[in-house]
Design an enzyme around this catalytic site. Structure first.
Site, PDB file in Angstrom:
ATOM      1  N   SER A  48      41.469  46.208  29.055  1.00 11.62           N
ATOM      2  CA  SER A  48      40.231  45.419  29.154  1.00 11.62           C
ATOM      3  C   SER A  48      39.016  46.334  29.038  1.00 11.62           C
ATOM      4  O   SER A  48      39.116  47.450  28.503  1.00 11.62           O
ATOM      5  CB  SER A  48      40.202  44.628  30.470  1.00 11.62           C
ATOM      6  OG  SER A  48      39.153  43.687  30.451  1.00 11.62           O
ATOM      7  N   ASN A  49      37.864  45.891  29.500  1.00 11.83           N
ATOM      8  CA  ASN A  49      36.643  46.701  29.448  1.00 11.83           C
ATOM      9  C   ASN A  49      35.797  46.416  30.682  1.00 11.83           C
ATOM     10  O   ASN A  49      36.210  45.670  31.565  1.00 11.83           O
ATOM     11  CB  ASN A  49      35.867  46.413  28.157  1.00 11.83           C
ATOM     12  CG  ASN A  49      35.549  44.935  28.034  1.00 11.83           C
ATOM     13  OD1 ASN A  49      34.822  44.387  28.845  1.00 11.83           O
ATOM     14  ND2 ASN A  49      36.134  44.281  27.029  1.00 11.83           N
ATOM     15  N   HIS A  50      34.602  46.973  30.710  1.00  8.89           N
ATOM     16  CA  HIS A  50      33.795  46.923  31.946  1.00  8.89           C
ATOM     17  C   HIS A  50      32.959  45.662  32.121  1.00  8.89           C
ATOM     18  O   HIS A  50      32.161  45.578  33.052  1.00  8.89           O
ATOM     19  CB  HIS A  50      32.864  48.137  31.996  1.00  8.89           C
ATOM     20  CG  HIS A  50      33.592  49.431  32.153  1.00  8.89           C
ATOM     21  ND1 HIS A  50      34.320  49.739  33.270  1.00  8.89           N
ATOM     22  CD2 HIS A  50      33.720  50.481  31.312  1.00  8.89           C
ATOM     23  CE1 HIS A  50      34.862  50.932  33.126  1.00  8.89           C
ATOM     24  NE2 HIS A  50      34.517  51.401  31.945  1.00  8.89           N
TER      25      HIS A  50
END
Ligand code: PMT
Length: 409
Positions: A213-215
């Protein structure tokens, strides 16, 4: 449009009538004032037996109105001034007596006179003992009010002042404020429009317990969805973020880019605008292990093979070319370098109407924080830089542009 939120500068006449729940009107009043509304409190005689004028005066810093014939600090007749200037008449709590007066066109005190005289939308929150609520006279009066388009919220069921359990409790102050918000939103510049917003970073499964995923926290997308709701739009929020569902909109929870794609295509079929604030993963693991991947030996690494995810905005653009899909498409560009050049390339390639370029290397903008600083690039070559603002303010700036597209088209 003001960037203060829906209540900013709005004039709300808060009618307080005589029931034990009158003390909860102070919380409603406080919430409205804090949200930026100008609240004029009108108390009936009975209300003053339950709660003092001073409470509301301290909360609003404004005169309190109690008497048809007493004019605090002005020359004009209060019921006319208040009736004409109100954006909303909110009566909370509304007793059976006041409901009866309004439903029968009586105007023998200041509040009922305002109710008769004001063209503003009206919201009433009844509170009374169950038998009074269920009485055919009250039910007929409430049906009359609803028939005129007056909104009635509650009453809720629960413990009443008498100690009995039953229907008749004032609904909670937050619910009353939320209902007021929805009514005011109907006067907004996106009223009657359908807006689809995406939020959060998609999660691409590796195995049953892990994902790539990402932030993205979802804050930017939620701010856009809430602002669109407060400007009157019917909003569908498609989200992979773990934030609580905002009230007054359809919320579709998704994990992966593929799920987000399906939800976006369904929701945008008839939509006015799609605003893609989500950070969609460009890649996903080629295969998802059915069971948790185990360590094999102490030193052996793990190679994940990734494949391209579908580009949601590209699919939406392809649909638009065949005549379906949203009228307006807004994308975001999260960049770590060459901000404007990269954003411009995405604007063209994804066939967007507007792109919001976001330098995600800044510590006070981009991922997870409450503020943002963006540049809006339009297909007409326009470039609009914003200063550092709250995400809500950035959202309003984007929606100003969406509203302008709609008036220009
Ligand atoms: O959620 P927050 O913590 O508040 O952070 C906000 C944010 C930084 C995530 C947000 O402001 C932002 O910049 N969102 C876009 C992030 C992103 O995916 O940018 P991108 O440059 O990779 O993609 C460009 C556009 O294409 C985006 O609108 C994206 O939603 C869309 N896209 C991307 C990949 C893909 N497969 N399909 C897409 O539709």
């Amino acid at each position: 449009m003001s960037h203060q939120g829906i209540f900013g500068g709005k004039r709300i006449v808060l009618g307080v009538t005589g029931g034990i729940a009158a003390y909860k009107a102070a919380t409603v009043c406080s919430r409205l004032v804090q949200a930026g509304a100008l609240v004029d409190v009108v108390m009936t005689e009975a209300a003053q037996k339950f709660i003092s004028q001073l409470t509301f005066q301290a909360l609003t810093h404004r005169p309190i109105y109690t008497d048809m014939f007493h004019i605090p600090g002005g020359e004009n007749i209060p019921h006319i001034v208040l009736a004409d200037s109100a954006d909303l008449l909110l009566i909370a709590p509304a007793t059976a007596n006041t409901i009866g007066k309004v439903a029968n066109g009586l105007a023998d005190n200041l509040l009922s006179a305002i109710a008769l005289a004001t063209p503003a939308p009206k919201l009433m929150a009844p509170a009374m003992e169950t038998d009074m609520w269920r009485h055919p006279a009250t039910q007929r009066n409430v049906a009359t009010l609803k028939g005129w388009g007056i909104e009635v919220i509650g009453p809720a069921a629960g413990r009443l002042a008498s100690g009995a359990m039953g229907e008749g409790r004032l609904v909670e102050p937050d619910e009353i404020v939320a209902a007021a918000q929805i009514i005011l939103a109907r006067q907004g510049d996106l009223a009657g429009r359908t807006v689809v917003v995406t939020a959060g970073g998609t999660r691409e499964a590796i195995d049953p317990v892990r994902f790539v995923s990402n932030h993205s926290s979802g804050k930017m997308g939620y701010a856009v969805a809430e602002a669109a709701r407060d400007r009157g739009a019917q909003v569908t929020l498609i989200t992979s973020a773990n934030l609580p569902a905002p009230f007054g909109m359809a919320v579709v929870r998704v994990d992966s880019a593929q799920e987000m794609l399906d939800a976006v295509l369904t929701a945008t079929d008839q939509a006015t605008a799609l605003i893609m604030a989500a950070a969609v993963a460009d890649f996903r693991p080629l295969t998802v292990a059915e069971q948790k991947i185990k360590k094999r030996g102490d030193t052996e690494g793990l190679v994940l093979e990734l494949v391209r995810n579908p580009d949601i905005l590209a699919e939406v653009a392809a649909r638009k070319a065949t005549g379906t899909g949203p009228d307006i498409t807004v994308g975001f560009a999260a960049e770590t370098h060459d901000l404007l050049a990269n954003a411009h390339e995405k604007l063209k390639r994804k066939r967007l109407d507007l792109i919001v370029a976001n330098d995600v290397t800044a510590t006070d903008a981009g991922f997870a924080v409450d503020t943002n600083r963006v540049t809006l690039l339009g297909t007409d070559g326009s470039i609009e830089e914003t200063p550092l603002m709250t995400k809500r303010e950035v959202a309003e700036t984007i929606l100003d542009r969406v509203a302008r597209f709609l008036t220009d088209s």
